[in-house]
Design a protein around this motif. Sequence first.
Motif, PDB file in Angstrom:
ATOM      1  N   SER A 283       0.870  -1.387   0.205  1.00  0.00           N
ATOM      2  CA  SER A 283       0.061   0.146  -0.003  1.00  0.00           C
ATOM      3  C   SER A 283       0.875   1.107   0.009  1.00  0.00           C
ATOM      4  O   SER A 283       0.330   2.315   0.556  1.00  0.00           O
ATOM      5  N   MET A 319      -1.133  10.490  -8.422  1.00  0.00           N
ATOM      6  CA  MET A 319      -1.736   9.452  -7.796  1.00  0.00           C
ATOM      7  C   MET A 319      -3.156   9.363  -8.454  1.00  0.00           C
ATOM      8  O   MET A 319      -4.202   9.761  -8.040  1.00  0.00           O
ATOM      9  N   VAL A 363       2.062   7.025   1.069  1.00  0.00           N
ATOM     10  CA  VAL A 363       2.414   6.121   1.893  1.00  0.00           C
ATOM     11  C   VAL A 363       0.941   5.450   2.556  1.00  0.00           C
ATOM     12  O   VAL A 363      -0.224   6.210   2.201  1.00  0.00           O
ATOM     13  N   THR A 404      -3.165   1.824  -4.895  1.00  0.00           N
ATOM     14  CA  THR A 404      -1.832   1.904  -4.627  1.00  0.00           C
ATOM     15  C   THR A 404      -1.164   1.318  -6.157  1.00  0.00           C
ATOM     16  O   THR A 404      -0.273   1.694  -6.928  1.00  0.00           O
TER      17      THR A 404
HETATM   18  N1  ASP Z   1      -1.384   4.631  -0.467  1.00  0.00           N
HETATM   19  C1  ASP Z   1      -1.392   5.218  -1.640  1.00  0.00           C
HETATM   20  C2  ASP Z   1       0.258   5.320  -2.213  1.00  0.00           C
HETATM   21  O1  ASP Z   1       1.194   5.182  -1.326  1.00  0.00           O
HETATM   22  C3  ASP Z   1      -1.749   6.427  -1.202  1.00  0.00           C
HETATM   23  C4  ASP Z   1      -3.258   6.466  -0.598  1.00  0.00           C
HETATM   24  O2  ASP Z   1      -4.066   6.654  -1.501  1.00  0.00           O
HETATM   25  O3  ASP Z   1      -3.476   6.402   0.433  1.00  0.00           O
HETATM   26  O4  ASP Z   1       0.128   5.344  -3.379  1.00  0.00           O
END
Ligand code: ASP
Length: 441
Positions: A283, A319, A363, A404
Amino acid sequence: MRKLELHWQILIGMVFGLIFGYLMLQIGWGKQFVLDWIKPLGTIFVKLLKLIAIPLILASLIKGISDLKDISKFRNIGLKTIAIYIGTTVMAISIGLILVNIMKPGDGISSETITKLTNTYANDSGVTSKLEEASRQKDSGPLQFLEDMVPDNAFAALSDNSLMLQVIFFTIIFGISMLLIGEERAKPMKGFFDSLNDIVLKMVDLIMLTAPVAVFALLANVVVSSSDPDLLVALLKYAGVVVLGLALMIVFYCIIVSTYTKKNPFWFLKQMSPAQLLAFSTSSSAATLPVTMERVEEHIGVDKEVSSFVLPVGATINMDGTSLYQGVAAVFISQALGFDLSLGDQLTIVLTALLASIGSAAVPGAGMVMLVIVLEAIGFPADKLAIGLALIFAVDRPLDMCRTVVNVTGDATVSMIVAKSVGKLGKPNPKEWDDHLEEVN
Ligand code: ASP
């Protein structure tokens, strides 16, 4: 016997992890056993990946820039990268918003479920910590992000994984200055960073040898730490909309890969699969970054001049999965709590989710922090924020794992497009961890 390919090894590790976690939940002491004895294996693996992220960005970006024959090319790569990142993110949010408006997952949620979820999670430390973090981030001014990008101490920046953009900033100036002092004088530094780059990529190969065991541990831990299955079922429709949107995003990447770069999209997905599986298991796009870079450079053939900039920047600001999720979640929460959204509100979601995904850390769970800011932007009542987050908290971890994967795949896709557009998409040249083992022996 032919060795099983890495992505199969990782997949087998994941399946065993899921089964093992499930079996352990059936035994009284099982959960504690996993937390005490299995989880650390996964944590160590994630730490090892993070350990090499900064040296890898430093070495590969300096190598990438110092190989450039012409600095204006770098500006070209930079502008294209940012423009395409914004384009794919807007596409992702739009897909999410269209799906959530058509399928209306929030309308079917009963008031008992809302009460149950609120009672379970509204005061949970997971939810309250996200609200606190969001209010810290919100207090900053509009140009704060630019200020944050510039380090005042290079070594402090290099010693903190969360300061990736500062490291990139420092490295770019360093690399450009190296070009400007002329080839002869830059030679020792260039040799040093070239060699550092090869060494760190070899470390990625070595660390990846442990990936099947690590993902076993990571997934067993996810299973034993997951929420009450009844709550998960209540949120199935919402989760389904997010997952469908994410799947459509992968299809979208495949279409651009095949039309623009003329590569087979299944080949692309296969080459990227170890990075995608790790993104799912950890993740965290930041933890996956070293593997993403290795796959894109060695297995897909993107030149370092492009990948060394596009991928670390992408891991921090691009993202697509997260922004899609933020769009769906904001509308779902509004639907479930009877908060009407106008077209203007939905457009506000597009803009804020775009900015929020840029600001989200790479994260686990970071997307949910920025979701608070999206909700506030559409005028969602502040006293209901905790209830809103409580509604989606139970399924956040599995959705985080899926988004992710999309975040990482999006970065890889954009690196291919940019590489193709500047004539830097070459032939793959995979290296194995034991290429020179005999010489050493
Ligand atoms: N966990 C995702 C990442 O590291 C970020 C998120 O959407 O919380 O890309």
